[in-house]
Design a protein around this motif. Structure first.
Motif, PDB file in Angstrom:
ATOM      1  N   TYR A 193       0.780  -1.155  -0.258  1.00  0.00           N
ATOM      2  CA  TYR A 193       0.033  -0.327  -0.026  1.00  0.00           C
ATOM      3  C   TYR A 193       0.654   1.412  -0.006  1.00  0.00           C
ATOM      4  CZ  TYR A 193      -3.463  -3.764   1.744  1.00  0.00           C
ATOM      5  OH  TYR A 193      -4.425  -4.194   1.048  1.00  0.00           O
ATOM      6  N   PRO A 194       1.265   1.707  -1.224  1.00  0.00           N
ATOM      7  CA  PRO A 194       1.449   2.996  -1.105  1.00  0.00           C
ATOM      8  C   PRO A 194       1.820   4.236  -0.298  1.00  0.00           C
ATOM      9  CG  PRO A 194       1.024   2.221  -3.208  1.00  0.00           C
ATOM     10  CD  PRO A 194       0.246   1.995  -1.913  1.00  0.00           C
ATOM     11  N   SER A 195       0.080   3.962   0.244  1.00  0.00           N
ATOM     12  CA  SER A 195      -0.167   5.954   1.428  1.00  0.00           C
ATOM     13  C   SER A 195       0.434   5.276   2.752  1.00  0.00           C
ATOM     14  CB  SER A 195      -1.710   4.853   1.254  1.00  0.00           C
ATOM     15  OG  SER A 195      -1.762   4.550   2.233  1.00  0.00           O
ATOM     16  N   VAL A 196       1.305   3.826   2.984  1.00  0.00           N
ATOM     17  CA  VAL A 196       1.547   3.391   4.438  1.00  0.00           C
ATOM     18  C   VAL A 196       2.918   4.638   4.690  1.00  0.00           C
ATOM     19  CG1 VAL A 196       2.127   1.705   5.852  1.00  0.00           C
ATOM     20  CG2 VAL A 196       0.766   0.896   4.768  1.00  0.00           C
ATOM     21  N   ASP A 197       3.192   5.317   5.941  1.00  0.00           N
ATOM     22  CA  ASP A 197       4.146   5.523   5.607  1.00  0.00           C
ATOM     23  C   ASP A 197       4.351   6.160   6.789  1.00  0.00           C
ATOM     24  OD1 ASP A 197       2.713   8.094   6.561  1.00  0.00           O
ATOM     25  OD2 ASP A 197       3.530   9.159   5.089  1.00  0.00           O
ATOM     26  N   THR A 198       3.608   5.228   8.023  1.00  0.00           N
ATOM     27  CA  THR A 198       3.739   5.819   9.340  1.00  0.00           C
ATOM     28  C   THR A 198       3.808   4.883   9.875  1.00  0.00           C
ATOM     29  OG1 THR A 198       2.451   7.415   9.675  1.00  0.00           O
ATOM     30  CG2 THR A 198       2.623   7.334  11.670  1.00  0.00           C
ATOM     31  N   LEU A 199       4.966   4.331  11.452  1.00  0.00           N
ATOM     32  CA  LEU A 199       4.889   3.559  12.029  1.00  0.00           C
ATOM     33  C   LEU A 199       5.347   4.302  13.720  1.00  0.00           C
ATOM     34  CD1 LEU A 199       5.541   0.312  13.016  1.00  0.00           C
ATOM     35  CD2 LEU A 199       8.348   0.462  12.357  1.00  0.00           C
ATOM     36  N   SER A 200       4.290   4.097  14.723  1.00  0.00           N
ATOM     37  CA  SER A 200       3.974   4.706  15.375  1.00  0.00           C
ATOM     38  C   SER A 200       4.181   3.589  16.783  1.00  0.00           C
ATOM     39  CB  SER A 200       2.412   5.233  15.237  1.00  0.00           C
ATOM     40  OG  SER A 200       2.161   5.634  16.486  1.00  0.00           O
ATOM     41  N   MET A 201       5.824   4.174  17.144  1.00  0.00           N
ATOM     42  CA  MET A 201       6.373   3.459  18.445  1.00  0.00           C
ATOM     43  C   MET A 201       6.931   3.725  18.888  1.00  0.00           C
ATOM     44  SD  MET A 201       7.788  -0.020  16.480  1.00  0.00           S
ATOM     45  CE  MET A 201       9.250   0.119  15.997  1.00  0.00           C
ATOM     46  N   GLY A 202       6.728   3.605  20.278  1.00  0.00           N
ATOM     47  CA  GLY A 202       8.005   4.590  21.329  1.00  0.00           C
ATOM     48  C   GLY A 202       7.442   5.680  21.976  1.00  0.00           C
ATOM     49  N   MET A 203       7.800   5.891  22.982  1.00  0.00           N
ATOM     50  CA  MET A 203       7.523   6.651  23.880  1.00  0.00           C
ATOM     51  C   MET A 203       8.482   7.002  24.566  1.00  0.00           C
ATOM     52  SD  MET A 203       3.886   4.992  24.941  1.00  0.00           S
ATOM     53  CE  MET A 203       4.564   2.894  25.234  1.00  0.00           C
TER      54      MET A 203
END
Length: 229
Positions: A193-203
């Protein structure tokens, strides 16, 4: 006495230093300020220090903050990062810009149907239960592609990536393993999926390890606003 502006600057410094150590461009890594339970005054302090991405965990609290702040701060990007019951999807669909914790087909379809036509599609991340803990939300990794196909077919929401809350542990080996597993899943999803650009992890307590693993968005609350109220 350190201010929110000071702590925000320090968070950016930590991101920059971690990116340099990992041979990454710090511009690739966004800082999401987690403002749950924090008053409007503290959000405004961060806003005036340059912060624009804010994350809320509670539906009604987030809605009230958005309604109050949107007229004077229209460039804030509001991210919902908490668990969501199906009877509260309308609030998310009507007020938020992002939703990080999508893990059910029913929720995806409700968000799509309730997203106003006047707004851009709601950006969503699929939450993966990478630690396989029963107490945590998220889908198991083997169900990821099936849910992604459902989301991709819905016109009013846009698949942008993945989100995870790894095991709460001081064992760096476990942290690294789970972050690395998320990066593999992220790359697999991005290839389809070309729209995928975000890996939300880490605090606040593990952002350096997350950056080394390839995160593109760290969610920082305590290190900016102090302990949770």
């Amino acid at each position: 006495m350190t201010t929110i502006a000071d702590r925000l600057a320090n968070a950016h410094l930590r991101i920059a230093q971690a990116a340099q150590i990992s041979s990454r461009d710090s511009e690739e890594i966004k800082l999401l300020a987690v403002s749950k339970t924090k008053p409007i005054s503290q959000i405004l302090a961060a806003y005036h220090a340059g912060q624009r991405l804010f994350g809320e965990n509670y539906v009604q609290e987030g809605e009230l903050k958005i309604i109050e702040l949107r007229p004077s701060c229209p460039d804030i990007e509001w991210h919902f990062i908490g668990p969501l019951q199906s009877n509260k999807t309308k609030i998310i669909a009507e007020h938020f810009d992002w939703m990080h914790t999508l893990s059910r087909e029913k929720i995806a379809k409700r968000l799509n149907d309730q997203r106003p036509e006047a707004l851009m599609p709601l950006k969503v991340c699929i939450q993966v239960n990478i630690s396989a803990e029963q107490s945590k939300s998220g889908i198991p990794p083997q169900e990821l592609m099936s849910l992604a196909r459902v989301i991709n077919a819905l016109p009013r929401i846009e698949l942008r990536g993945l989100m995870a809350i790894p095991t709460a542990t001081d064992d760096i080996a476990i942290q690294r393993r789970e972050f690395a597993q998320m990066k593999v899943l992220f790359d697999q999803l991005r290839n389809v999926y070309p729209s995928v650009d975000t890996l939300s992890m880490g605090m606040s307590n593990d952002l350096e390890i997350a950056i080394d693993a390839g995160t593109t968005m760290v969610r920082i609350g305590t290190a900016i606003f102090g302990s949770r109220n």
